[in-house]
Scaffold this active site. Structure first.
Site, PDB file in Angstrom:
ATOM      1  CB  SER A  96      25.147   7.369  36.594  1.00  0.00           C
ATOM      2  OG  SER A  96      24.275   6.900  37.594  1.00  0.00           O
ATOM      3  CE1 TYR A 106      27.225   5.302  34.453  1.00  0.00           C
ATOM      4  CE2 TYR A 106      29.003   6.642  35.336  1.00  0.00           C
ATOM      5  CZ  TYR A 106      28.128   5.578  35.461  1.00  0.00           C
ATOM      6  OH  TYR A 106      28.141   4.813  36.595  1.00  0.00           O
TER       7      TYR A 106
END
Length: 118
Positions: free
Chosen positions: A25, A58
């Protein structure tokens, strides 16, 4: 017809940390996420200005007002601390909506503080 349009952009963020053995991430200061209209968990494209790498990740919310921009997991191998990156979120819009849509663009200084908001 739907078009994929730039929804939000954090421009010229500076990488402050790399955590290879972490869930993949990008950790971003919560205040910057809010100002750029990007949600935790939202898919983003990251473009590294220093080496040309482009990849998808993300977002994870980082400590508010910390200036944190940290690549985690395998993405940590695609940058170095101090590299400048652009973080882009996209949205699918109907053509009529896309014509008048205005994306949020947040420019950062070299300390990851907002320089101005467009």
């Amino acid at each position: 017809m739907q078009l994929i349009m730039k929804k939000s952009k954090i421009h010229t963020a500076t990488i402050t940390g790399l955590q290879l053995y972490y869930e993949g991430s990008v950790t971003i200061d919560q205040e910057l996420l809010e100002q750029a209209n990007i949600l935790p968990g939202e898919q983003v494209q990251i473009v590294n200005l220093n080496n040309g790498e482009r990849f998808v990740s993300y977002t994870i919310s980082g400590e508010r007002n910390s200036g944190t921009i940290e690549l985690n997991g395998p993405a940590a191998r695609l940058a170095a601390i101090g590299d400048r990156i652009i973080i882009i979120a996209y949205a699918m819009l109907e053509e009529q909506e896309a014509i008048s849509f205005q994306p949020c663009v947040l420019f950062l200084d070299d300390q990851n503080r907002p320089a101005n908001l467009v």
